[in-house]
Design a protein around this motif. Structure first.
Motif, PDB file in Angstrom:
ATOM      1  N   GLN A 184      13.530   1.659 -10.971  1.00 12.35           N
ATOM      2  CA  GLN A 184      14.186   1.314  -9.721  1.00 12.35           C
ATOM      3  C   GLN A 184      13.172   1.202  -8.581  1.00 12.35           C
ATOM      4  N   MET A 185      13.523   0.385  -7.614  1.00 12.11           N
ATOM      5  CA  MET A 185      12.792   0.360  -6.347  1.00 12.11           C
ATOM      6  C   MET A 185      13.349   1.503  -5.499  1.00 12.11           C
ATOM      7  N   SER A 186      12.980   2.717  -5.878  1.00  9.96           N
ATOM      8  CA  SER A 186      13.603   3.901  -5.278  1.00  9.96           C
ATOM      9  C   SER A 186      13.303   4.039  -3.796  1.00  9.96           C
ATOM     10  N   GLU A 187      12.169   3.492  -3.359  1.00 10.68           N
ATOM     11  CA  GLU A 187      11.817   3.614  -1.945  1.00 10.68           C
ATOM     12  C   GLU A 187      12.667   2.708  -1.058  1.00 10.68           C
ATOM     13  N   TRP A 192       4.128   7.556  -6.961  1.00  9.14           N
ATOM     14  CA  TRP A 192       3.626   8.736  -7.676  1.00  9.14           C
ATOM     15  C   TRP A 192       4.219  10.035  -7.139  1.00  9.14           C
ATOM     16  N   LEU A 193       5.148   9.943  -6.188  1.00 13.77           N
ATOM     17  CA  LEU A 193       5.826  11.145  -5.733  1.00 13.77           C
ATOM     18  C   LEU A 193       6.653  11.748  -6.866  1.00 13.77           C
ATOM     19  N   SER A 194       6.868  13.037  -6.816  1.00 15.83           N
ATOM     20  CA  SER A 194       7.781  13.659  -7.763  1.00 15.83           C
ATOM     21  C   SER A 194       9.199  13.199  -7.447  1.00 15.83           C
ATOM     22  N   PRO A 195      10.127  13.294  -8.400  1.00 18.01           N
ATOM     23  CA  PRO A 195      11.516  12.907  -8.095  1.00 18.01           C
ATOM     24  C   PRO A 195      12.074  13.659  -6.897  1.00 18.01           C
ATOM     25  N   GLU A 196      11.700  14.925  -6.740  1.00 16.58           N
ATOM     26  CA  GLU A 196      12.192  15.713  -5.613  1.00 16.58           C
ATOM     27  C   GLU A 196      11.611  15.194  -4.294  1.00 16.58           C
ATOM     28  N   ALA A 197      10.305  14.890  -4.298  1.00 21.96           N
ATOM     29  CA  ALA A 197       9.680  14.346  -3.093  1.00 21.96           C
ATOM     30  C   ALA A 197      10.211  12.942  -2.789  1.00 21.96           C
ATOM     31  N   ALA A 250       0.836  -1.208   0.000  1.00 19.87           N
ATOM     32  CA  ALA A 250       0.000   0.000   0.000  1.00 19.87           C
ATOM     33  C   ALA A 250       0.868   1.255   0.000  1.00 19.87           C
ATOM     34  N   GLY A 251       1.961   1.214   0.779  1.00 16.69           N
ATOM     35  CA  GLY A 251       2.863   2.355   0.794  1.00 16.69           C
ATOM     36  C   GLY A 251       3.548   2.564  -0.546  1.00 16.69           C
ATOM     37  N   LEU A 252       3.997   1.479  -1.186  1.00 22.02           N
ATOM     38  CA  LEU A 252       4.649   1.594  -2.487  1.00 22.02           C
ATOM     39  C   LEU A 252       3.697   2.117  -3.553  1.00 22.02           C
ATOM     40  N   GLU A 253       2.432   1.712  -3.473  1.00 21.63           N
ATOM     41  CA  GLU A 253       1.445   2.203  -4.436  1.00 21.63           C
ATOM     42  C   GLU A 253       1.289   3.721  -4.325  1.00 21.63           C
ATOM     43  N   ARG A 254       1.485   4.232  -3.119  1.00 21.61           N
ATOM     44  CA  ARG A 254       1.376   5.687  -2.925  1.00 21.61           C
ATOM     45  C   ARG A 254       2.661   6.400  -3.320  1.00 21.61           C
ATOM     46  N   GLY A 277       7.678   8.647 -10.011  1.00 20.72           N
ATOM     47  CA  GLY A 277       8.903   9.312  -9.584  1.00 20.72           C
ATOM     48  C   GLY A 277      10.048   8.362  -9.342  1.00 20.72           C
ATOM     49  N   LEU A 278       9.925   7.143  -9.820  1.00 21.89           N
ATOM     50  CA  LEU A 278      10.967   6.141  -9.632  1.00 21.89           C
ATOM     51  C   LEU A 278      12.118   6.388 -10.603  1.00 21.89           C
TER      52      LEU A 278
END
Length: 463
Positions: free
Chosen positions: A286-289, A35-40, A28-32, A344-345
């Protein structure tokens, strides 16, 4: 027989809860956050990095000493480390992780620690530990990527896989469990022509929405189907996911032609975790998170986007045994593009490193190279290794021994390889101070000079 997807999803949720893996909350967290911007996203990464470093400072003496030596102690305690500050830490490698394991593992991590051994495709098997957070992140990352392709949790999947852990559990109970979560396991270590005929029949009967497996094993199965003149009918299939090694262009074309759907590449490693997955737009996201990926040159300096370098990762979910600025040995290239889907990944252009070969047994069985790698990796005393198959019945084994090497280890190597390839196998075991790279400069740790009787026999060097 499959079960309804909703039922399989319910069973899977219950299984993850029973194992105390927060897979679905992580999903659920990854789904959210995707969609963050690259900066966020960088803000999110910095927050997670500070949590990891604070944990390392408290629970991992080896990392704690490195943080103090790098002058980051105060900033870590204050939670004020910026992403750019990470470069102040020296990189670590497999030898560091192996030699300092007791100063790296946090055995009191919530949920407990679990021992694992890498496949050894780098030539240096590694025993390491991971926790529930890493398990959940990997599983959730795959679930998220499946959704990109329209495959929901609980949908029918096929795994062309073969790690001994899975094989040892393919008993009656595990088969029932697999069916309850709509998974069908096909053994990638046993791919004789007769066995592959069975696999093709099982695939069509199961009619999966997704197929997941080693890149070369998937290509081998596709080549076998084509050689047999079998036209696969898989109306539900959405995607074939290839993992474990680079996917060469001719393999991609072959798999897509035979299975009739796109291939999605997955980039990950046993020690480093799941790092990138390909989207339907054809980009490797990428799995940026969960991972910071630096791309460095031979001097340890960042290369420009679009240039090749070594992937040096920091796993943000590795608190059980932190991998911080960890040299993977993989050669990658970061893209200058953004995700066309608006996420944003980060984007990788390609993963060029790590490839394995097939081994052909004297009785005609075709085995994924990892079937032999797993033999060597489990033997104490084997520091580095390389396997060269010169003929069906002759295998050269180059070993760089460590302090634990003895005659028992020698006997275990020979016995293990003969168990896989047959009792008549001639094993030429050579102890060496070092193992030289190929003429190309690549380090290939399993090389077979026995041609495959299929479309896969074409050379891959030009890929």
């Amino acid at each position: 027989m499959s079960v309804p997807a909703w039922f399989a999803r319910t069973v899977f949720r219950a299984q993850e809860a029973a194992m105390k893996r927060p897979t679905f909350s992580v999903l659920a967290g990854l789904e959210r956050t995707q969609w963050l911007s690259p900066e966020a996203m960088q803000v999110e990464q910095a927050a997670r990095l500070n949590q990891l470093l604070q944990s390392a400072l408290l629970h991992n003496p080896w990392h704690a000493g490195r943080l103090r030596e790098a002058g980051l102690n105060d900033r870590v305690q204050a939670g004020a480390v910026a992403l750019a500050d990470l470069a102040a830490l020296p990189t670590m490698d497999k030898r560091d992780a192996r030699d300092h394991v007791e100063q790296l593992v946090w055995r009191g991590v919530p949920g407990g620690v679990f021992r694992y051994t890498t496949g050894g495709s780098s030539g240096e098997p590694l025993i390491f530990y991971f926790g529930r957070a890493r398990q959940a992140a990997d599983a959730a990352g795959r679930l998220r990527a499946r959704r990109w392709w329209g495959v929901e949790p609980g949908a029918r999947e096929v795994y062309l896989w073969g790690a001994p852990v899975e094989l040892n559990k393919t008993d009656r109970i595990k088969t029932v469990r697999d069916r309850l979560v709509n998974q069908l396991l096909l053994n990638a270590f046993e791919m004789s022509p007769a066995r592959m005929d069975e696999y093709l029949g099982a695939l069509q009967a199961w009619n999966p929405l997704a197929i997941y497996g080693y890149a070369s094993s998937l290509a081998l199965l596709a080549a076998h189907a084509e050689a047999r003149g079998i036209v696969l009918r898989l109306p539900a299939l959405r995607v074939v996911s290839a993992t474990g090694e680079p996917l060469f262009p001719h393999q991609r074309e072959l798999i897509e032609r035979v299975f009739g759907v796109a291939v999605s590449v997955e980039y990950g490693a046993r020690d480093a975790g799941l790092m990138a997955l390909e989207s339907p737009d054809g980009v490797l996201l990428q799995m940026s998170e969960t991972h910071l990926i630096e791309v460095l040159d031979v001097a340890g300096q960042p290369v420009a986007d679009g240039e090749e370098g070594e992937a040096v990762i920091t796993s943000l979910v590795s608190e059980a045994q932190p991998f911080i600025r960890y040299r993977t040995g993989d050669v990658v290239r970061r893209s200058t593009r953004r995700d066309p889907g608006g996420r944003g990944l980060g984007v990788l252009d390609a993963v060029m490193g790590r490839q394995t070969d097939f081994i052909v047994a004297a009785d005609g069985r075709i085995m994924h190279a990892l079937a032999l790698i797993y033999v060597l990796r489990a033997i104490a005393g084997v520091g580095q290794f390389k396997l060269v198959q010169h003929a069906l019945d002759r295998l050269e084994v180059q070993v760089v021994p460590d302090a634990r090497w003895n005659e028992t280890a020698r006997a275990a190597v020979i016995e293990g390889l003969r168990t896989r390839l047959g009792p008549a196998l001639a094993v030429d075991l050579k102890l060496q101070d070092a193992i030289a790279p190929e003429a190309s400069g690549k380090h290939r740790y399993v090389v077979s000079h026995v041609p495959l009787p299929s479309a896969l026999a074409q050379k891959a060097e030009a890929a």
